[in-house]
Design an enzyme around this catalytic site. Sequence first.
Site, PDB file in Angstrom:
ATOM      1  N   LYS A   1      41.670  31.989  15.320  1.00 56.42           N
ATOM      2  CA  LYS A   1      41.891  32.461  16.678  1.00 56.42           C
ATOM      3  C   LYS A   1      40.543  32.607  17.367  1.00 56.42           C
ATOM      4  O   LYS A   1      39.672  33.329  16.898  1.00 56.42           O
ATOM      5  CB  LYS A   1      42.637  33.795  16.669  1.00 56.42           C
ATOM      6  CG  LYS A   1      44.096  33.631  16.251  1.00 56.42           C
ATOM      7  CD  LYS A   1      44.797  34.950  16.144  1.00 56.42           C
ATOM      8  CE  LYS A   1      45.034  35.591  17.478  1.00 56.42           C
ATOM      9  NZ  LYS A   1      45.757  36.876  17.343  1.00 56.42           N
TER      10      LYS A   1
HETATM   11  C1  E4P Z   1      48.343  38.229  19.195  1.00 56.40           C
HETATM   12  O1  E4P Z   1      47.806  37.393  18.610  1.00 56.40           O
HETATM   13  C2  E4P Z   1      47.701  39.199  20.097  1.00 56.40           C
HETATM   14  O2  E4P Z   1      46.489  39.567  19.598  1.00 56.40           O
HETATM   15  C3  E4P Z   1      48.610  40.367  20.277  1.00 56.40           C
HETATM   16  O3  E4P Z   1      49.956  39.918  20.385  1.00 56.40           O
HETATM   17  C4  E4P Z   1      48.263  41.237  21.439  1.00 56.40           C
HETATM   18  O4  E4P Z   1      49.298  42.158  21.591  1.00 56.40           O
HETATM   19  P1  E4P Z   1      49.115  43.546  22.354  1.00 56.40           P
HETATM   20  O5  E4P Z   1      48.988  43.233  23.795  1.00 56.40           O
HETATM   21  O6  E4P Z   1      50.372  44.294  22.045  1.00 56.40           O
HETATM   22  O7  E4P Z   1      47.894  44.183  21.788  1.00 56.40           O
END
Ligand code: E4P
Length: 228
Positions: free
Chosen positions: A87
């Site tokens: 990522k």
């Molecule tokens: C996923 O990869 C993201 O990091 C995550 O879904 C972010 O979610 P949040 O907005 O609930 O922190």
Amino acid sequence: MNFLVDTANLEDIRFCNTYFPVIGVTTNPTLIAREKVADPVAHILAIREIIGPDKQLHVQLTETGFEEMLEEAGAVVAAAGKNTFLKVPVSPVGLQVTAALSEQGIGVTETAILSVGQAVLAARAGARYVAPYVSRLDNINGKGVEVVSQIAAILQGFGMGTEILAASFKTVQQIVDVGLAGGENVTVNAELMRQMASHPLTDSGIAGFSGDWKRQYGERTLLSFLRK
Ligand code: E4P
């Protein structure tokens, strides 16, 4: 439409991997830090152990310089094995890293996507997935699903070969709406995944089936009749 579980909690991963048709796990630095483990690498390997070698594991880079991100990416893939995706938060250097990793055949999930433009640039740089943050967008302007729909129209319309991996969900309806908007993949936290699998009327319906059967056949099951 594919589902991944968005957590670094080993119990939740075990549960979702056992009961739900997930194709993998996504983590981020916040989710790993929340587990308060001393060794994040050992934790990532424990996740890999639970899901096995064939499911996707998405791990976010923590370095911020070009060379360092490439080195970190290579080391993560070497440790966590095939079907590991890096990522990369979208930014100028993130896009540069995405292009370099993609050239090496390493899968990138461009993360923290909050606009259509970011997603299209990430796709052009070679990202395998782009991760728009639906709830965070909804919190700003209520347009999370609309942004996903526009990303889908461009990526799919031009056959760019990059899929949407929508993230940051707070409601089941957002997930359904993202699917209808063309999001091929969603990553969902374990609690929301449990909610998605259940409904109060399903529970009462199942209790009704069971009660009706038992009134007629007592404790005997269909299997016991088949076995005679
Ligand atoms: C996923 O990869 C993201 O990091 C995550 O879904 C972010 O979610 P949040 O907005 O609930 O922190």
